[in-house]
Design a protein around this motif. Structure first.
Motif, PDB file in Angstrom:
ATOM      1  N   VAL A  79      -1.902  29.159 -37.090  1.00  0.00           N
ATOM      2  CA  VAL A  79      -2.654  27.924 -36.907  1.00  0.00           C
ATOM      3  C   VAL A  79      -4.021  28.135 -37.543  1.00  0.00           C
ATOM      4  CG1 VAL A  79      -3.635  26.279 -35.276  1.00  0.00           C
ATOM      5  CG2 VAL A  79      -1.484  27.411 -34.746  1.00  0.00           C
ATOM      6  N   ASN A  80      -4.457  27.195 -38.328  1.00  0.00           N
ATOM      7  CA  ASN A  80      -5.733  27.327 -39.020  1.00  0.00           C
ATOM      8  C   ASN A  80      -6.699  26.228 -38.604  1.00  0.00           C
ATOM      9  OD1 ASN A  80      -4.920  29.567 -40.733  1.00  0.00           O
ATOM     10  ND2 ASN A  80      -3.630  28.086 -41.786  1.00  0.00           N
ATOM     11  N   LEU A  81      -7.967  26.533 -38.719  1.00  0.00           N
ATOM     12  CA  LEU A  81      -9.005  25.554 -38.472  1.00  0.00           C
ATOM     13  C   LEU A  81      -9.986  25.614 -39.638  1.00  0.00           C
ATOM     14  CD1 LEU A  81     -10.044  23.456 -36.378  1.00  0.00           C
ATOM     15  CD2 LEU A  81     -11.591  25.245 -35.549  1.00  0.00           C
ATOM     16  N   GLN A  82      -9.917  24.622 -40.502  1.00  0.00           N
ATOM     17  CA  GLN A  82     -10.847  24.533 -41.616  1.00  0.00           C
ATOM     18  C   GLN A  82     -12.096  23.814 -41.137  1.00  0.00           C
ATOM     19  OE1 GLN A  82     -10.634  25.728 -44.854  1.00  0.00           O
ATOM     20  NE2 GLN A  82     -12.757  25.018 -45.029  1.00  0.00           N
ATOM     21  N   MET A  83     -13.232  24.476 -41.263  1.00  0.00           N
ATOM     22  CA  MET A  83     -14.494  23.927 -40.761  1.00  0.00           C
ATOM     23  C   MET A  83     -15.450  23.711 -41.921  1.00  0.00           C
ATOM     24  SD  MET A  83     -14.949  26.197 -37.292  1.00  0.00           S
ATOM     25  CE  MET A  83     -15.416  27.664 -38.183  1.00  0.00           C
ATOM     26  N   ASN A  84     -15.792  22.477 -42.165  1.00  0.00           N
ATOM     27  CA  ASN A  84     -16.711  22.109 -43.242  1.00  0.00           C
ATOM     28  C   ASN A  84     -17.981  21.496 -42.670  1.00  0.00           C
ATOM     29  OD1 ASN A  84     -14.716  22.870 -45.139  1.00  0.00           O
ATOM     30  ND2 ASN A  84     -13.831  20.814 -45.129  1.00  0.00           N
TER      31      ASN A  84
END
Length: 124
Positions: A79-84
């Motif tokens: 599971v990934n969480l891309q944080m921009n």
């Protein structure tokens, strides 16, 4: 049973990006919704994002909506969480967990199999 290990945290300047990963073990991983929570010093653990077992539904806290994206790969048990567009107020320890109990996706009491967390620090 599922074991999870978070990675990808670090120090980043405001406006920058990070990608957190949660690697899970266990054959039942794809059966569970998964969530990301965070806890800042002196504050309670709060919901960040969640994703259904199939990946077809995603949910976000208002504070991260439009900036963070949760995704999963059941073939890889990740599971990934891309944080921009990170902000100093995003600074916290980020945790991944499996939604193994009945209840709402944004309550941490609905989750078990918590990881150890990964530190995210956003400097201003």
């Amino acid at each position: 049973q599922v074991q999870v290990v978070e990675s990808g945290g670090g120090l980043v300047q405001a406006g920058g990006s990070l990608r957190l990963s949660c690697a899970a073990s266990g054959r039942t991983f794809s059966s569970y919704g998964m969530g990301w929570f965070r806890q800042a010093p002196g504050k309670e653990r709060e919901f960040v994002a969640a994703i259904s077992w199939s990946g077809g539904s995603t949910y976000y806290a208002d504070s991260v909506k439009g900036r963070f994206t949760i995704s999963r790969d059941n073939a890889k048990n990740t599971v990934n969480l891309q944080m921009n567009s990170l902000k100093p107020e995003d600074t916290a320890v980020y945790y991944c967990a499996a939604q193994i109990y009945s209840g709402t996706y944004y309550h941490n009491t609905s989750y078990g199999y918590w990881g150890q967390g990964t530190q995210v620090t956003v400097s201003s």
